[in-house]
Design a protein around this motif. Structure first.
Motif, short mmCIF file in Angstrom:
data_model
loop_
_atom_site.label_atom_id
_atom_site.label_comp_id
_atom_site.label_asym_id
_atom_site.label_seq_id
_atom_site.Cartn_x
_atom_site.Cartn_y
_atom_site.Cartn_z
N ILE A 38 16.48 -31.96 -7.64
CA ILE A 38 15.69 -30.76 -7.37
C ILE A 38 16.23 -29.61 -8.22
O ILE A 38 17.45 -29.45 -8.39
CB ILE A 38 15.76 -30.41 -5.88
CG1 ILE A 38 15.15 -31.54 -5.04
CG2 ILE A 38 15.04 -29.10 -5.59
CD1 ILE A 38 15.34 -31.36 -3.55
N VAL B 248 9.32 -27.65 -2.48
CA VAL B 248 9.72 -28.73 -1.57
C VAL B 248 9.07 -28.52 -0.20
O VAL B 248 8.90 -27.39 0.26
CB VAL B 248 11.25 -28.84 -1.42
CG1 VAL B 248 11.89 -29.21 -2.75
CG2 VAL B 248 11.84 -27.55 -0.90
N ALA C 3 19.63 -26.80 -2.20
CA ALA C 3 18.71 -27.86 -2.62
C ALA C 3 18.86 -28.16 -4.11
O ALA C 3 18.72 -29.30 -4.53
CB ALA C 3 17.27 -27.48 -2.31
N PRO D 102 16.24 -35.26 -2.96
CA PRO D 102 15.62 -34.88 -1.68
C PRO D 102 16.29 -35.51 -0.47
O PRO D 102 16.42 -34.85 0.58
CB PRO D 102 14.18 -35.39 -1.85
CG PRO D 102 13.93 -35.31 -3.32
CD PRO D 102 15.23 -35.70 -3.95
N VAL E 46 12.30 -34.55 3.27
CA VAL E 46 12.14 -33.54 2.23
C VAL E 46 11.35 -34.17 1.09
O VAL E 46 11.75 -35.20 0.54
CB VAL E 46 13.50 -33.03 1.71
CG1 VAL E 46 13.31 -32.10 0.51
CG2 VAL E 46 14.24 -32.29 2.83
N LEU F 123 9.22 -33.53 -2.59
CA LEU F 123 8.90 -32.67 -3.72
C LEU F 123 7.39 -32.65 -3.91
O LEU F 123 6.78 -33.69 -4.16
CB LEU F 123 9.58 -33.19 -4.98
CG LEU F 123 11.02 -32.75 -5.21
CD1 LEU F 123 11.68 -33.67 -6.23
CD2 LEU F 123 11.07 -31.32 -5.68
#
Length: 208
Positions: A43, A49, A81, A86, A108, A110
């Motif tokens: 990330i 996100v 993050a 993730p 989590v 993306l």
């Protein structure tokens, strides 16, 4: 007589096997699973996100990653993050939420890869109607990318198309054969590979 029948049956099996291997699509190397490339994506700043908490929808949030690499999550506040996958962010949020929620289960996802815009694109070049650079989307295939480029033009050699994928660890680029003629005309999807961020699909022109 029984021996002759067995011999005939064996001969028939050999003939059928030979026909199957010669008449079907030839075995070609397959690119590695593109899902692995997505799973290993780190990330970055400006990525979007989505955080969801099972059975606690009020704790979910969809936010951009701030310049300091953090996101804000209800109850727990700021969470790092940037530079993480993730899954690692989800586990961190779970550990912090455990003080407020019993057995939290966090995902989590993306939803928009902004920090690596060009690294995450898929490009289609060569004998297509409109060469294009596309944002990668999970589940995208070779056919999706070629259709987004307007399809093949009248000079294309679809049986000689290739997908080029760069190995992030070694830096080497590996070509994988694409039989677009079979994909488009026969519905043979054996080389309709799932693409990965950074892939380049090239369709050469036929020799006149």
């Amino acid at each position: 007589m029984r021996l002759i029948r067995h011999a005939s049956a064996l001969l028939l099996l050999l003939v059928l096997a030979a026909c199957a291997s010669g008449g079907g699509s030839s075995s070609v190397p397959q690119p590695p699973d593109s899902d692995a490339s997505v799973a290993d994506y780190l990330i970055g700043v400006d990525d979007i996100v989505q955080v969801t908490v099972w059975r606690n929808p009020e704790l979910g949030v969809t936010v951009p990653v701030r310049p300091d690499g953090r996101i804000s999550v209800p109850l727990v506040g700021d969470v790092v993050a940037g530079g993480l996958v993730p899954e690692a962010v989800a586990r961190d949020i779970e550990s912090k939420l455990a003080a407020y929620v019993r057995d939290p289960q966090v995902a989590v996802i993306l939803t928009d890869l902004r920090s690596h815009e060009y690294l995450s694109r898929v490009r289609v070049t060569g004998a297509v109607r409109q060469p294009v650079s596309l944002p990668y989307r999970q589940g995208m295939t070779v056919l999706d990318a070629v259709l987004a480029a307007g399809g093949l033009n009248e000079f294309a050699a679809p049986d000689r198309a290739s997908l080029f994928r760069r190995n992030s660890s070694s830096g080497a680029t590996t070509p994988y054969a694409i039989r677009l003629d079979r994909i488009l005309n026969r519905g043979d999807l054996s080389t309709n590979h799932r693409v990965a961020p950074g892939d380049v699909i090239t369709i050469p022109e036929r020799v006149l």
